[in-house]
Design a protein around this motif. Structure first.
Motif, mmCIF file in Angstrom:
data_model
loop_
_atom_site.group_PDB
_atom_site.id
_atom_site.type_symbol
_atom_site.label_atom_id
_atom_site.label_comp_id
_atom_site.label_asym_id
_atom_site.label_seq_id
_atom_site.Cartn_x
_atom_site.Cartn_y
_atom_site.Cartn_z
ATOM 1 N N GLU A 30 0.840 -1.203 0.000
ATOM 2 C CA GLU A 30 0.000 0.000 0.000
ATOM 3 C C GLU A 30 0.872 1.250 0.000
ATOM 4 O O GLU A 30 0.651 2.186 -0.761
ATOM 5 C CB GLU A 30 -0.917 -0.022 1.223
ATOM 6 N N THR A 31 1.901 1.264 0.845
ATOM 7 C CA THR A 31 2.804 2.411 0.927
ATOM 8 C C THR A 31 3.583 2.582 -0.370
ATOM 9 O O THR A 31 3.692 3.686 -0.897
ATOM 10 C CB THR A 31 3.784 2.235 2.108
ATOM 11 N N SER A 32 4.114 1.493 -0.899
ATOM 12 C CA SER A 32 4.905 1.569 -2.122
ATOM 13 C C SER A 32 4.059 1.961 -3.326
ATOM 14 O O SER A 32 4.527 2.657 -4.216
ATOM 15 C CB SER A 32 5.597 0.230 -2.394
ATOM 16 N N ALA A 33 2.807 1.518 -3.348
ATOM 17 C CA ALA A 33 1.924 1.861 -4.458
ATOM 18 C C ALA A 33 1.598 3.349 -4.433
ATOM 19 O O ALA A 33 1.332 3.942 -5.478
ATOM 20 C CB ALA A 33 0.645 1.023 -4.400
ATOM 21 N N GLY A 34 1.629 3.944 -3.250
ATOM 22 C CA GLY A 34 1.387 5.363 -3.131
ATOM 23 C C GLY A 34 -0.035 5.767 -3.468
ATOM 24 O O GLY A 34 -0.323 6.927 -3.706
ATOM 25 N N THR A 35 -0.933 4.809 -3.487
ATOM 26 C CA THR A 35 -2.296 5.117 -3.889
ATOM 27 C C THR A 35 -3.208 5.354 -2.700
ATOM 28 O O THR A 35 -4.287 5.892 -2.861
ATOM 29 C CB THR A 35 -2.887 3.962 -4.719
ATOM 30 N N GLY A 36 -2.792 4.922 -1.518
ATOM 31 C CA GLY A 36 -3.663 5.054 -0.367
ATOM 32 C C GLY A 36 -4.982 4.347 -0.615
ATOM 33 O O GLY A 36 -5.044 3.370 -1.326
ATOM 34 N N ARG A 37 -6.022 4.845 -0.044
ATOM 35 C CA ARG A 37 -7.337 4.236 -0.211
ATOM 36 C C ARG A 37 -8.256 5.131 -1.031
ATOM 37 O O ARG A 37 -9.455 5.077 -0.922
ATOM 38 C CB ARG A 37 -7.935 3.943 1.155
ATOM 39 N N ALA A 38 -7.655 5.974 -1.853
ATOM 40 C CA ALA A 38 -8.455 6.903 -2.653
ATOM 41 C C ALA A 38 -9.309 6.150 -3.667
ATOM 42 O O ALA A 38 -8.834 5.215 -4.307
ATOM 43 C CB ALA A 38 -7.532 7.871 -3.388
ATOM 44 N N VAL A 60 13.276 -13.298 -1.410
ATOM 45 C CA VAL A 60 12.348 -12.215 -1.083
ATOM 46 C C VAL A 60 12.377 -11.168 -2.191
ATOM 47 O O VAL A 60 13.426 -10.883 -2.763
ATOM 48 C CB VAL A 60 12.740 -11.575 0.271
ATOM 49 N N LEU A 61 11.207 -10.583 -2.462
ATOM 50 C CA LEU A 61 11.092 -9.512 -3.445
ATOM 51 C C LEU A 61 10.870 -8.194 -2.719
ATOM 52 O O LEU A 61 10.084 -8.130 -1.771
ATOM 53 C CB LEU A 61 9.910 -9.774 -4.374
ATOM 54 N N ALA A 62 11.564 -7.154 -3.162
ATOM 55 C CA ALA A 62 11.395 -5.825 -2.582
ATOM 56 C C ALA A 62 10.992 -4.850 -3.684
ATOM 57 O O ALA A 62 11.397 -4.995 -4.846
ATOM 58 C CB ALA A 62 12.687 -5.356 -1.914
ATOM 59 N N TRP A 63 10.168 -3.878 -3.295
ATOM 60 C CA TRP A 63 9.729 -2.825 -4.206
ATOM 61 C C TRP A 63 9.843 -1.517 -3.443
ATOM 62 O O TRP A 63 9.300 -1.400 -2.340
ATOM 63 C CB TRP A 63 8.294 -3.097 -4.638
ATOM 64 N N HIS A 64 10.568 -0.561 -3.973
ATOM 65 C CA HIS A 64 10.819 0.712 -3.283
ATOM 66 C C HIS A 64 11.401 0.472 -1.888
ATOM 67 O O HIS A 64 10.974 1.070 -0.907
ATOM 68 C CB HIS A 64 9.552 1.561 -3.184
#
Length: 144
Positions: A30-38, A60-64
């Protein structure tokens, strides 16, 4: 003495897969997507993922810079070998972060992602929401 920069190497995954344990990584996704709950937020996002092969054999996979999934056992063997061959270089793989029944998931492999891809069952539950480590939900399930 200046900072040493590691190189990076992007690898291709011939047959893609969906990463394991998405529920346990929802906060990071959720944080990495930066979309929040909008409302109307993006449901599919391209992702450049970093591969980390742990000594225990888990990949393990990491994103941002946030862990967002675990590679299933089959593809983990190949990615762990490629990570070992890369030495100190960062191992990168392309994919997509997408929503599936309200849950963020991670696709690793060629795009476009097949729409009929099997989504693995999660075995680790999502962490309950907290603020500064204080749960927002009481043990009996009631919210304040």
């Amino acid at each position: 003495m200046g900072w040493l920069r590691r190189g990076s190497r992007t690898v291709e995954v011939a047959e893609g897969f969906v990463a394991l344990e998405a529920l346990a990584h929802q906060a990071a996704l959720e944080t990495s997507a930066g979309t929040g709950r909008a409302p109307g937020a993006a449901q599919r996002l391209p992702a450049e993922l970093t591969v980390h092969a742990e000594g225990s054999g888990v990949v393990v996979l990491a994103w941002h810079n946030r862990n967002v999934g675990i590679v299933p056992p089959g593809p983990a063997v190949s990615l762990a070998a490629q990570a070992a061959a890369a030495g100190r270089a960062r191992l990168l793989v392309n994919g997509e972060v997408f929503r599936d029944d309200g849950v963020w998931r991670v696709w690793v492999g060629p795009l476009p992602r097949p729409r009929d891809v099997d989504v693995p069952r999660d075995t680790v539950a999502a962490k309950p929401p907290t603020i500064v480590g204080i749960p927002l939900q009481r043990p009996d399930g009631a919210r304040d």
